[in-house]
Enzyme design. Structure first.
Site, PDB file in Angstrom:
ATOM      1  N   ASP A 198       1.441  -4.289  11.805  1.00 24.16           N
ATOM      2  CA  ASP A 198       2.159  -5.430  12.236  1.00 24.16           C
ATOM      3  C   ASP A 198       3.232  -6.010  11.239  1.00 24.16           C
ATOM      4  OD1 ASP A 198      -0.059  -6.195  10.698  1.00 24.16           O
ATOM      5  OD2 ASP A 198      -0.892  -7.352  12.630  1.00 24.16           O
TER       6      ASP A 198
ATOM      7  N   GLY B 125      -8.265  -9.878   6.810  1.00 22.35           N
ATOM      8  CA  GLY B 125      -8.079 -11.308   7.326  1.00 22.35           C
ATOM      9  C   GLY B 125      -8.392 -12.033   6.164  1.00 22.35           C
TER      10      GLY B 125
ATOM     11  N   HIS C  70     -10.801  -4.861   2.497  1.00 19.15           N
ATOM     12  CA  HIS C  70     -10.028  -5.592   1.511  1.00 19.15           C
ATOM     13  C   HIS C  70     -10.985  -6.681   1.082  1.00 19.15           C
ATOM     14  CE1 HIS C  70      -6.595  -4.664   4.300  1.00 19.15           C
ATOM     15  NE2 HIS C  70      -5.856  -5.469   3.789  1.00 19.15           N
TER      16      HIS C  70
ATOM     17  N   GLU D  22      -9.051  -9.886  -3.300  1.00 16.85           N
ATOM     18  CA  GLU D  22      -7.661 -10.438  -3.168  1.00 16.85           C
ATOM     19  C   GLU D  22      -7.587 -11.811  -2.960  1.00 16.85           C
ATOM     20  OE1 GLU D  22      -6.153  -9.425   0.705  1.00 16.85           O
ATOM     21  OE2 GLU D  22      -3.836  -9.638   0.040  1.00 16.85           O
TER      22      GLU D  22
ATOM     23  N   ASP E 178       1.383  -2.382   1.404  1.00 20.36           N
ATOM     24  CA  ASP E 178       0.847  -3.440   2.139  1.00 20.36           C
ATOM     25  C   ASP E 178       1.549  -3.591   3.605  1.00 20.36           C
ATOM     26  OD1 ASP E 178      -1.473  -4.921   2.634  1.00 20.36           O
ATOM     27  OD2 ASP E 178      -0.707  -6.800   1.310  1.00 20.36           O
TER      28      ASP E 178
HETATM   29 ZN   LIG Z   1      -3.670  -5.309   3.414  1.00 19.34          ZN
END
Ligand SMILES: [Zn+2]
Length: 313
Positions: free
Chosen positions: A9, A167, A194, A197, A274
């Protein structure tokens, strides 16, 4: 060129967005590609991961019907192929595509159909991409996440290669997802998470403890030598996405960016995009950026490329 960390997306070009809108009779905020970019690319005043995630609203609104998801995947495959990619692991969260009533299974099947359509039309191409299914961090979606695990189990080896957790890491810490990853381990579904980050090194340590085969970003492992040691000893690849990491302020500047530190330490780092569109980049651009920023040698550049080859699911 290999990309191990690319969100579906976040990678829709203005051309793809326009085709998806036309297919569904949806009016876009603009017909002009340059103006559309302003809705799709992160702005210069992005302050955090939460700001960054807002750029996904428009593309996601166009990916709520089967035909649109199939077309989008096919067009994205064509775009990646045209950019010179050889292989890519594209990730998306099936639960974010249910606003018009699709089931997660229908979403995954629609994406797989797009892959099949590309393969049929480009049977001679040497490009391929497979999918990583993302669970989402959140407060009330555990049922959805478990359904995503079931989807990964059902389609593993049939175009799906792994699970992920994406998320708002700063709001919903990795430690909250222990049961999800226990189930994934029992099903023998490989996963990346993830981590490190928007949250610190502890998040990376927990992801390793859960059994993550790779870490999405993992940039803040630099804050803790013990965690760096773990990554090295277990040879767990980090999916670094430099431009994105600077945009979300996971790292404040190139000077602080720990690529050389990780490389010199012996951590298996890989360079990824990414989001082709949100971050307006691709792996070739990212490799060039880090080569220039850190004056990397030919050997170091080769290590980065080899690491990506050796880290595919
Ligand atoms: Zn990512």
């Amino acid at each position: 060129m290999i990309d191990l960390h690319l969100h579906l997306d976040g990678s829709l070009t203005p051309e793809i967005v326009t085709k998806l809108a036309k297919l569904q009779g949806i009016t876009l905020p603009s017909c002009d590609y340059e103006e559309l970019r302003e809705f799709l690319c992160v702005s210069k005043d992005c302050e955090s991961l939460n700001d960054y995630l807002k750029c996904f609203d428009l593309p996601l609104s166009l990916l709520q019907e089967k035909e649109a998801i199939t077309l989008c995947v096919k067009l994205l495959f064509e775009h990646l192929y045209s950019l010179g990619y050889q292989y890519c692991e594209i990730r998306f969260a099936p639960q974010l595509h249910k606003k018009h009533g699709l089931s997660q299974k229908e979403v995954v099947e629609a994406a797989l159909s797009g892959r099949e359509e590309f393969k049929k039309q480009h049977s001679k191409s040497n490009f391929d991409a497979k999918f990583i299914l993302c669970m989402m961090r959140g407060s009330d979606n555990q049922k959805e996440n478990f359904e995503t695990i079931e989807m990964a189990r059902e389609f593993l080896g049939k175009g799906v290669v792994a699970l992920d957790l994406a998320g708002a890491e700063g709001l919903f810490p990795t430690k909250n997802y222990e049961v999800e990853f226990k189930t994934a381990r029992e099903y023998e579904i490989p996963f990346t998470i993830h981590a490190g980050e928007a949250d610190g090194a502890e998040s990376v340590r927990i992801a390793i403890e859960f059994g993550a085969k790779r870490i999405g970003h993992g940039i803040r492992a630099m804050e803790n030598e013990e965690v760096m040691k773990l990554l090295k000893e277990k040879a767990i690849p980090l999916e670094l996405c430099p431009t994105s990491n600077l945009q979300t302020k996971a790292v404040s500047s190139w000077k602080e960016y720990p690529l050389k530190k990780f490389l010199d330490y012996g951590i298996m780092v890989t360079i990824n995009s990414d989001n082709l569109m949100v971050s307006d980049t691709n792996v070739a651009k990212e490799l060039k950026l880090v080569q220039n920023e850190f004056s990397l040698s030919v050997e170091e550049m080769n290590i980065l490329k080899e690491n990506s080859k050796n880290s595919v699911f």
